[in-house]
Design a protein around this motif. Structure first.
Motif, PDB file in Angstrom:
ATOM      1  N   ILE A   1      78.946  -2.591  -4.155  1.00 23.78           N
ATOM      2  CA  ILE A   1      79.849  -1.986  -3.190  1.00 23.78           C
ATOM      3  C   ILE A   1      79.036  -1.605  -2.096  1.00 23.78           C
ATOM      4  O   ILE A   1      77.995  -0.857  -1.859  1.00 23.78           O
ATOM      5  CB  ILE A   1      80.639  -0.898  -3.723  1.00 23.78           C
ATOM      6  N   ASP A   2      79.464  -2.218  -0.848  1.00 26.15           N
ATOM      7  CA  ASP A   2      78.870  -1.922   0.521  1.00 26.15           C
ATOM      8  C   ASP A   2      79.553  -0.507   0.859  1.00 26.15           C
ATOM      9  O   ASP A   2      80.604  -0.367   1.676  1.00 26.15           O
ATOM     10  CB  ASP A   2      79.134  -2.821   1.399  1.00 26.15           C
ATOM     11  N   TRP A   3      78.909   0.493   0.425  1.00 24.73           N
ATOM     12  CA  TRP A   3      79.338   2.029   1.085  1.00 24.73           C
ATOM     13  C   TRP A   3      79.352   2.177   2.566  1.00 24.73           C
ATOM     14  O   TRP A   3      80.274   3.201   2.844  1.00 24.73           O
ATOM     15  CB  TRP A   3      78.655   2.871   0.021  1.00 24.73           C
ATOM     16  N   ASP A   4      78.491   1.658   2.960  1.00 30.82           N
ATOM     17  CA  ASP A   4      78.455   1.873   4.544  1.00 30.82           C
ATOM     18  C   ASP A   4      79.475   1.197   5.185  1.00 30.82           C
ATOM     19  O   ASP A   4      80.351   1.699   5.967  1.00 30.82           O
ATOM     20  CB  ASP A   4      77.101   1.448   5.020  1.00 30.82           C
ATOM     21  N   GLY A   5      79.866  -0.060   4.578  1.00 28.03           N
ATOM     22  CA  GLY A   5      81.035  -0.773   5.192  1.00 28.03           C
ATOM     23  C   GLY A   5      82.259  -0.048   4.963  1.00 28.03           C
ATOM     24  O   GLY A   5      83.247  -0.066   5.706  1.00 28.03           O
ATOM     25  N   VAL A   6      82.561   0.537   3.816  1.00 26.47           N
ATOM     26  CA  VAL A   6      83.856   1.163   3.238  1.00 26.47           C
ATOM     27  C   VAL A   6      83.991   2.400   4.274  1.00 26.47           C
ATOM     28  O   VAL A   6      85.071   2.671   4.914  1.00 26.47           O
ATOM     29  CB  VAL A   6      83.621   1.635   1.735  1.00 26.47           C
ATOM     30  N   TYR A   7      82.980   3.162   4.606  1.00 29.42           N
ATOM     31  CA  TYR A   7      82.726   4.372   5.326  1.00 29.42           C
ATOM     32  C   TYR A   7      83.118   3.826   6.648  1.00 29.42           C
ATOM     33  O   TYR A   7      84.048   4.695   7.475  1.00 29.42           O
ATOM     34  CB  TYR A   7      81.246   5.039   5.319  1.00 29.42           C
TER      35      TYR A   7
ATOM     36  N   THR B   1      84.803   1.495   7.790  1.00 32.00           N
ATOM     37  CA  THR B   1      86.178   1.075   7.720  1.00 32.00           C
ATOM     38  C   THR B   1      87.224   2.269   7.861  1.00 32.00           C
ATOM     39  O   THR B   1      88.401   2.327   8.601  1.00 32.00           O
ATOM     40  CB  THR B   1      86.482   0.197   6.495  1.00 32.00           C
ATOM     41  N   ILE B   2      86.939   3.375   6.885  1.00 27.82           N
ATOM     42  CA  ILE B   2      87.805   4.350   6.753  1.00 27.82           C
ATOM     43  C   ILE B   2      87.585   5.496   7.929  1.00 27.82           C
ATOM     44  O   ILE B   2      88.653   6.133   8.419  1.00 27.82           O
ATOM     45  CB  ILE B   2      87.435   5.124   5.473  1.00 27.82           C
TER      46      ILE B   2
END
Length: 161
Positions: free
Chosen positions: A9-15, A17-18
């Protein structure tokens, strides 16, 4: 090692995005929390014939104060290397106090619900909505605190204010 393989999971990408929508979502959660409590109270007074007890207002106000206190501290202040050690410890202390106050607000709401139940109250919706209100207010504060960033914008990360 966690339950997911590293890099799954790309947590930086999720962060990323949100993050632009988090403050708005936190405000919606906060408004829904107070609306649920007010709706339950007004329904209980209008339909159930109950009287207003100012004590039911206290957990929501304390949770709101905890959220305000929580958002005085940014994530950068807690994790910063550029601040001196005393300033970082003060930021962590304020954050810990805000967490304890918010947990106290949830505990007080649960206590009022239990008190209403033991007194043989017919309408427990005001007490249940107080618990829901406190939980949603604290969740909105955590959402706002986790996703705001002082380095992204001059408004301390609050893009919708």
């Amino acid at each position: 090692m966690g339950c997911c393989p590293e890099g799954l999971i790309d947590w930086d990408g999720v962060y990323q995005t949100i993050q632009p929508h988090a403050t708005f979502a936190a405000g919606v959660l906060f408004g829904v929390a107070w609306w649920v409590w007010a709706d339950a109270l007004l329904y209980s007074i209008a339909v159930g014939g109950a009287s207003f007890s100012p004590l039911t207002l206290v957990p929501g106000l304390v949770a709101t104060a905890a959220v305000v206190l929580m958002n005085f501290v940014s994530r950068e202040e807690v994790m910063a290397d550029y601040l001196d050690e005393a300033a970082t410890m003060r930021a962590k202390l304020v954050l810990m106090v805000s967490y304890l106050v918010s947990l106290g607000a949830i505990g007080a709401a649960v206590g009022l619900l239990v008190h209403d139940h033991t007194q043989g109250g017919k309408d427990l919706w005001v007490g249940a909505s107080g618990v829901l209100q406190s939980c949603l207010v604290v969740a909105s504060g955590l959402l706002c605190w986790f996703f705001h960033s002082a380095s992204d914008s001059p408004g301390m990360g609050y893009g919708y204010i």
